[in-house]
Design an enzyme around this catalytic site. Structure first.
Site, PDB file in Angstrom:
ATOM      1  N   LYS A  59      -4.454  -6.711  -0.330  1.00  0.00           N
ATOM      2  CA  LYS A  59      -2.516  -7.244  -0.041  1.00  0.00           C
ATOM      3  C   LYS A  59      -2.803  -6.561   1.284  1.00  0.00           C
ATOM      4  CE  LYS A  59       0.231  -3.161  -0.781  1.00  0.00           C
ATOM      5  NZ  LYS A  59       0.242  -1.672  -0.964  1.00  0.00           N
ATOM      6  N   LYS A 119      -1.768  -9.472  -3.591  1.00  0.00           N
ATOM      7  CA  LYS A 119      -0.791  -9.572  -3.147  1.00  0.00           C
ATOM      8  C   LYS A 119      -0.012  -9.584  -1.976  1.00  0.00           C
ATOM      9  CE  LYS A 119       2.042  -5.216  -2.770  1.00  0.00           C
ATOM     10  NZ  LYS A 119       2.121  -3.600  -3.744  1.00  0.00           N
TER      11      LYS A 119
HETATM   12  C1  PBG Z   1       2.330   1.089  -1.821  1.00  0.00           C
HETATM   13  C2  PBG Z   1       3.116   0.315  -2.770  1.00  0.00           C
HETATM   14  C3  PBG Z   1       4.096  -1.068  -1.694  1.00  0.00           C
HETATM   15  C4  PBG Z   1       4.582  -1.734  -3.182  1.00  0.00           C
HETATM   16  C5  PBG Z   1       3.544  -1.304  -3.764  1.00  0.00           C
HETATM   17  N1  PBG Z   1       2.465  -0.025  -3.352  1.00  0.00           N
HETATM   18  C6  PBG Z   1       3.953  -1.173  -0.438  1.00  0.00           C
HETATM   19  C7  PBG Z   1       3.742  -1.077   1.159  1.00  0.00           C
HETATM   20  O1  PBG Z   1       2.440  -0.939   0.966  1.00  0.00           O
HETATM   21  O2  PBG Z   1       4.007  -0.601   2.238  1.00  0.00           O
HETATM   22  C8  PBG Z   1       5.435  -3.044  -2.347  1.00  0.00           C
HETATM   23  C9  PBG Z   1       5.485  -3.698  -3.338  1.00  0.00           C
HETATM   24  C10 PBG Z   1       6.812  -4.405  -3.051  1.00  0.00           C
HETATM   25  O3  PBG Z   1       7.119  -4.668  -2.692  1.00  0.00           O
HETATM   26  O4  PBG Z   1       7.635  -3.945  -4.600  1.00  0.00           O
HETATM   27  N2  PBG Z   1       1.670   2.075  -2.481  1.00  0.00           N
END
Ligand code: PBG
Length: 314
Positions: free
Chosen positions: A183, A235
């Site tokens: 991520k 992701k």
């Molecule tokens: C954090 C989380 C995020 C997303 C999913 N879980 C945001 C981040 O890490 O700042 C992003 C998902 C998206 O942008 O569609 N719990």
């Protein structure tokens, strides 16, 4: 002939719809940066979930949005059985049973008043190990509420192991862990921060990955598999197809990718101008993500894409 020899196909069953449910609102609230996506009430969430199931979508990933006044430094309302997320999970599971795979976001950022994915140390940094203890408790609460799959998305080191152990110890051996394996600290999460009413100041670069790095994802993969991940995910999706391809080549577990909020927003913005054809962009991006190696895709287009596929588009 093109259909006969196509090497990649899309199937609604491989799509997962992320949804937002917000505490204390009377009707669904549009998210300006994600046209067509809303923060659901508890009632409208059930309707949307049924629509997704009827469209053949394979799973639903639920994010909770608390009342502003319920946020605190440790995100405690995210753990409570009567908190918005656990209430929604319980209602969805009661309504849908095993008709779809019910997934739950396992993270604190929606619930903390500082907006970080973990609890903070005295110096203001995110305390990795203190956060793990909270995730363990949160995992058990979500499993008890009816989640089939929990998705620890906070990128704390060791999160898959503590979640797996906590679930097993509590008798939830059948609840699976979707590991956010790779991520990246991405600008493409911008619209999501609006969607969950994030309080974040600063950024997540101390715990999310540097977009410049590729091999690191393979180490993250090794760790997650060793810690007991049931599914692994990359992701965002489209800007990281190389990473996705690397991971898919060696993972002996199902590989997912998350087409995130900013990817959705970019397609919507261009389509609204008439600059690209929305439906073709949707199917082309999803096909590319599948072609790069994702077996399943989390996408805000899940229901739309499923309907396109049912109507014969490809
Ligand atoms: C954090 C989380 C995020 C997303 C999913 N879980 C945001 C981040 O890490 O700042 C992003 C998902 C998206 O942008 O569609 N719990």
């Amino acid at each position: 002939m093109r259909r006969l020899v196509a090497q990649t196909r899309l199937d609604p069953a491989e799509l997962v719809l992320p949804v937002f449910v917000r505490d204390g609102i009377g009707e669904p609230t549009p998210i300006a940066s994600m046209p067509g996506v809303v923060q659901h009430t508890e009632q409208s969430l059930l309707v949307a979930a049924r629509e997704a199931v009827d469209a053949g979508v394979g799973g639903i990933m639920v994010f909770g949005v608390p009342r502003e006044g319920d946020k605190d430094a440790t995100g405690s309302c995210g753990l409570r059985a009567d908190g918005i997320l656990n209430r929604a999970l319980r209602a969805l599971r009661d309504d849908l049973g095993d008709g779809t795979v019910l997934m739950s976001d396992l993270c604190l950022d929606e619930f903390t008043d500082h907006g970080h994915c973990g609890v903070l140390a005295d110096d203001g940094s995110v305390d990795n190990d203190a956060t793990l203890a909270v995730y363990a408790e949160m995992a058990v609460a979500q499993a008890a509420a009816g989640a089939h799959v929990v998705g620890p998305s906070g990128m704390m080191d060791g999160q898959v192991r503590v979640v797996r152990e906590a679930l097993d110890d509590a008798g939830h051996q059948d609840v699976s862990v979707l590991a956010y394996t790779a991520k990246y600290a991405s600008a493409a999460y911008g619209p999501f921060r609006e969607a969950v009413g994030s309080s974040l100041q600063g950024d997540r670069r101390t715990y999310q990955q540097d977009p410049a790095n590729r091999t690191e994802s393979l180490r993250e993969l090794r760790l997650d598999l060793a810690e007991g991940a049931d599914l692994v995910m990359v992701k965002p999706a489209l800007p990281y197809l190389d990473v996705l391809s690397d991971v898919a080549e060696v993972a002996d577990m199902p590989v997912a990718a998350y087409q995130v909020s900013g990817e959705y927003a970019m397609i919507e913005a261009a389509a609204a101008q008439g600059w690209v054809d929305r439906d073709r962009m949707v199917l082309e991006t999803l096909t590319s993500i599948r072609r790069a190696g994702a077996q399943l895709v989390l996408t805000y287009y899940a229901v739309h894409a499923a309907r396109l596929l049912h109507s014969g588009a490809r």
